[in-house]
Motif scaffolding. Structure first.
Motif, mmCIF file in Angstrom:
data_model
loop_
_atom_site.group_PDB
_atom_site.id
_atom_site.type_symbol
_atom_site.label_atom_id
_atom_site.label_comp_id
_atom_site.label_asym_id
_atom_site.label_seq_id
_atom_site.Cartn_x
_atom_site.Cartn_y
_atom_site.Cartn_z
ATOM 1 N N PRO A 40 0.818 -1.226 0.000
ATOM 2 C CA PRO A 40 0.000 0.000 0.000
ATOM 3 C C PRO A 40 0.853 1.278 0.000
ATOM 4 O O PRO A 40 0.551 2.226 -0.728
ATOM 5 N N GLY A 41 1.928 1.293 0.771
ATOM 6 C CA GLY A 41 2.817 2.455 0.790
ATOM 7 C C GLY A 41 3.521 2.639 -0.548
ATOM 8 O O GLY A 41 3.680 3.761 -1.037
ATOM 9 N N THR A 42 3.931 1.527 -1.140
ATOM 10 C CA THR A 42 4.596 1.567 -2.447
ATOM 11 C C THR A 42 3.652 2.114 -3.516
ATOM 12 O O THR A 42 4.022 2.971 -4.326
ATOM 13 N N THR A 142 10.058 -5.636 -1.518
ATOM 14 C CA THR A 142 9.927 -4.711 -0.387
ATOM 15 C C THR A 142 9.967 -5.480 0.926
ATOM 16 O O THR A 142 9.075 -5.354 1.765
ATOM 17 N N ASP A 143 10.995 -6.285 1.087
ATOM 18 C CA ASP A 143 11.115 -7.098 2.282
ATOM 19 C C ASP A 143 12.588 -7.478 2.403
ATOM 20 O O ASP A 143 13.191 -7.894 1.420
ATOM 21 N N GLY A 165 8.379 2.088 -5.392
ATOM 22 C CA GLY A 165 7.503 2.975 -6.169
ATOM 23 C C GLY A 165 8.220 3.449 -7.425
ATOM 24 O O GLY A 165 7.623 3.559 -8.498
ATOM 25 N N PHE A 166 9.501 3.702 -7.287
ATOM 26 C CA PHE A 166 10.327 4.134 -8.416
ATOM 27 C C PHE A 166 10.435 3.006 -9.447
ATOM 28 O O PHE A 166 10.268 3.228 -10.652
ATOM 29 N N VAL A 167 10.676 1.793 -8.951
ATOM 30 C CA VAL A 167 10.779 0.638 -9.858
ATOM 31 C C VAL A 167 9.436 0.393 -10.565
ATOM 32 O O VAL A 167 9.410 0.105 -11.769
ATOM 33 N N LEU A 168 8.334 0.534 -9.831
ATOM 34 C CA LEU A 168 7.006 0.339 -10.443
ATOM 35 C C LEU A 168 6.845 1.206 -11.690
ATOM 36 O O LEU A 168 6.262 0.781 -12.677
ATOM 37 N N GLY A 169 7.375 2.416 -11.622
ATOM 38 C CA GLY A 169 7.205 3.349 -12.735
ATOM 39 C C GLY A 169 8.265 3.230 -13.810
ATOM 40 O O GLY A 169 8.022 3.558 -14.972
ATOM 41 N N ASN B 30 -1.161 2.996 6.870
ATOM 42 C CA ASN B 30 -0.688 3.240 5.503
ATOM 43 C C ASN B 30 -0.029 4.612 5.450
ATOM 44 O O ASN B 30 -0.706 5.626 5.640
ATOM 45 N N PRO B 31 1.289 4.661 5.178
ATOM 46 C CA PRO B 31 1.968 5.964 5.167
ATOM 47 C C PRO B 31 1.453 6.918 4.097
ATOM 48 O O PRO B 31 1.726 8.114 4.153
#
Lengths: 448, 188
Positions: A40-42, A142-143, A165-169, B30-31
């Motif tokens: 969720p944070g990602t 992410t672990d 998040g950067f990798v996702l994009g 959730n941040p």
């Protein structure tokens, strides 16, 4: 100059003919994995930075495996799973393993049949089972225990939400090339010694900061004669020494496993003959004995025999490092003839492991039945109490002073719940032997 | 990037792992949700064993829990020992420290994932200290970090210590994180 397998994989993914340790390079990512705690944070970072309607770089290369906070009544945990579901649908992500039994508020009823659910359980065990781990590739997750997948001869390491998040994009990330430390084991393991003993021996010697930003390569007959799950146990705990990644060169054992799980092509990468190692240490397996990491640090090593006077309150078999089929078979090999003296939790890492436990038999009884007959509580596949988690997590240490011997990988203060609970890390054989006697016990008391 | 960071220090020991910095039970927040993000500040450092919380005396809360709405720490700088931020990859760790109001950490060295998260997320500046500073500061001392000269001063005690240069991640720190950096260099 010759390169190690880690350097070579990073060079290849950076489009370079060579890299040096310490060099920063941008690499192309083969697989990005996330789960319910960091997903969720990602996703939040991705949508904030690239826009609500941005598309991920490649929906075929993202794997989402909810596994941490599944069997809890925590409404935020349920909400987080829903965030993953919505994102998967919106982005058309192909590889998502939904806990399809999490439907309403309250504690979800677990799957009735582990073969009849999309849910997989612990990401690090599920990833290779589902064919997402291949030699020569670069995998980020992410672990922190993403380093597990180095067992397959790939570069795998843990990253944060922003990086993910950067990798996702973009499908890219910068990496500082780590120098490689090589740990070679001469000779095969006797039946009472396991990969967990090897890695706890190493960490006990070099410390929880002994491999900070280094690659840890495991080699020699002692390692190459292990099955893939035991190799995963070694690589899994590289992070407990501060390692950037753990790695075992791919061989026939690796290829047999990977090719039975995926048809995707891959390229095996190995050390150059002239590769330079920052550190090189050889152990003779015949000199090693079962060891335990005492509270509150994975490097607080003692032999199991030295701790025979430590009385226990609980035993725990589970997690990415200690809840695989090999771990279950090892624990069952001792528990099949005994009853446990302390409260004992058995938490399979994945639904596939759980299904095997219900199918495979020792002397006419299934593995699961052996655990139940011995007096253990068998839970559904999940990360469960390895990292404490929500207060209603099965097996969580909720009281001060509780002494638990566990097949998990980390025992810093509060890791399994209460800050003043005490966690002793050991192999599944040592944990099972200790569960039977009620005190820390060398498995040689049971396994000849 | 600011030129100086000044404020009270909170002193911790070696191997402060991410479970101590932000216990796993709070990771359901959730941040990306502002109200939940603030809660990480409230629970920052909440699993550091009390005798080791705020050295040398210990038993000093990082965030005052008596006010149920408080999410801020009175400290601006954390002084740590070896292997700061070891353990899990949870970015919630530097995020929780930043939410509590921490601007910088000064430690002998860091676990790599914590360091990367701090840099790439732009949460706080993680300085390496060539010498052990855990014994040179008391929790509550006022300190000032001079980024241009790479020094930390203990204003309360009138002492000064050199810090290692920030090195090859300076462009990312100066930009304010990996996204800002990537935009600056035209990557995204």
């Amino acid at each position: 100059m010759g390169m190690t397998v880690t350097e070579k994989i990073l060079a290849g993914h950076a489009g370079k003919t060579g890299v040096q340790p310490g060099e920063n390079v941008w690499v192309n990512v083969d697989v990005l994995m996330t789960h319910d705690v960091c997903g969720p944070g990602t996703i939040g970072v991705f949508e904030k930075e690239f826009g609500k309607n941005a598309k991920v770089w490649d929906p075929e290369k993202i794997v989402i495996i909810p596994d941490h906070y599944i069997f809890t009544a925590d409404t935020k945990a349920h909400r987080n799973i829903q965030i993953l579901r919505d994102f998967v649908k919106k982005q058309g992500i192909r590889y998502y393993y939904d806990p399809d039994f999490v439907k309403a508020e309250g504690m979800p009823s677990p799957y009735l049949d582990p073969k009849n659910t999309k849910y997989k359980g612990v990401c690090h065990v599920a990833l290779p089972e589902e064919g997402h781990v291949r030699p020569g590739e670069v995998l980020f997750g992410t672990d922190s225990h993403t380093c597990t997948h180095g067992a397959f001869g790939q570069f795998a390491t843990g990253i944060g939400n922003t990086e993910a998040g950067f990798v996702l994009g973009t499908g890219k990330l910068w990496v500082k090339v780590p120098p490689t430390m090589r740990f070679t084991f001469e000779g095969q393991l006797p039946p009472w010694l396991m990969a967990k003993d090897l890695i706890l021996t190493i960490i006990g010697e070099i410390g929880v900061d002994g491999a900070i930003y280094r690659a840890m390569e495991f080699a020699g007959e002692g390692v190459m004669s292990l099955n893939i799950e035991e190799r995963m146990t070694l690589a899994n705990m590289a992070i407990e020494a501060g390692g950037k990644n753990g790695i075992v060169q791919a061989d026939k054992v690796t290829l047999d496993y990977v090719q039975s799980r995926t048809k995707k092509p891959f390229e095996v990468v190995t050390n150059d003959a002239s590769a330079k190692f920052f550190f090189d240490k050889t152990y003779k397996v015949k000199d090693l004995v079962p060891v335990v990491a005492k509270p509150h640090s994975p490097d607080n090593k003692a032999t199991a025999r030295e701790l025979k006077d430590v009385q226990l309150d609980r035993a725990y078999v589970g997690s990415c490092t200690g809840g695989k089929l090999t771990d279950m078979l090892a624990a069952a090999s001792i528990l099949k003839d005994h009853k446990v003296k302390v409260e004992t939790f058995v938490m399979p890492a994945s639904t596939e492991v759980h299904a095997e436990m219900q199918t495979r038999k020792i002397d006419g009884r299934t593995i699961e039945q052996i655990f139940l007959d011995a007096g253990c509580q068998v839970g559904p596949a999940s990360c469960a109490a390895c990292l404490g988690g929500p207060i209603d997590t099965m097996g969580r240490l909720n009281q001060a002073g509780v002494k638990c011997i566990s097949t998990t990988n980390r025992n810093f203060p509060g890791r399994m719940g209460h800050q003043q609970a005490e966690v002793f890390l050991a192999s599944p054989l040592t944990v099972a032997a200790s569960a039977v006697t009620g005190h820390v016990t060398d498995p040689r008391e049971f396994v000849a | 990037m600011e030129k100086t960071i000044k404020g009270k220090v909170y002193v911790l020991g070696d191997n402060i792992d991410t479970d101590q910095i932000i216990p796993a039970q709070y990771l359901t927040y959730n941040p990306s949700v502002a109200a939940e993000r603030r809660m990480f500040g409230r629970f920052a450092m909440s699993s550091v064993p009390l005798p080791k919380a705020g050295l040398p005396k210990g038993n000093i809360p990082f965030v005052d829990q008596t006010d149920p709405d408080n999410t801020k720490s009175p400290y601006a700088i954390v002084i740590g020992g070896k292997n700061f931020g070891c353990g899990s990859s949870r970015e919630h760790a530097p995020l929780a420290m930043a939410e509590a109001g921490i601007k910088a950490v000064v430690a002998e060295f860091y676990a790599r994932i914590f360091y990367r998260n701090a840099v790439n997320g732009g949460y706080l500046i993680a300085f390496d200290s060539p010498q052990r500073l855990v014994d040179k500061f008391n929790t509550g001392d006022v300190a000032e970090i001079d980024l241009e000269k790479s020094v930390i001063r203990n204003v309360t005690q009138g002492t000064e210590f050199g810090l290692a240069p920030l090195g090859d991640v300076v462009p990312i720190i100066e930009a304010g994180g990996i996204f800002a950096y990537a935009r600056k260099v035209g990557m995204i």
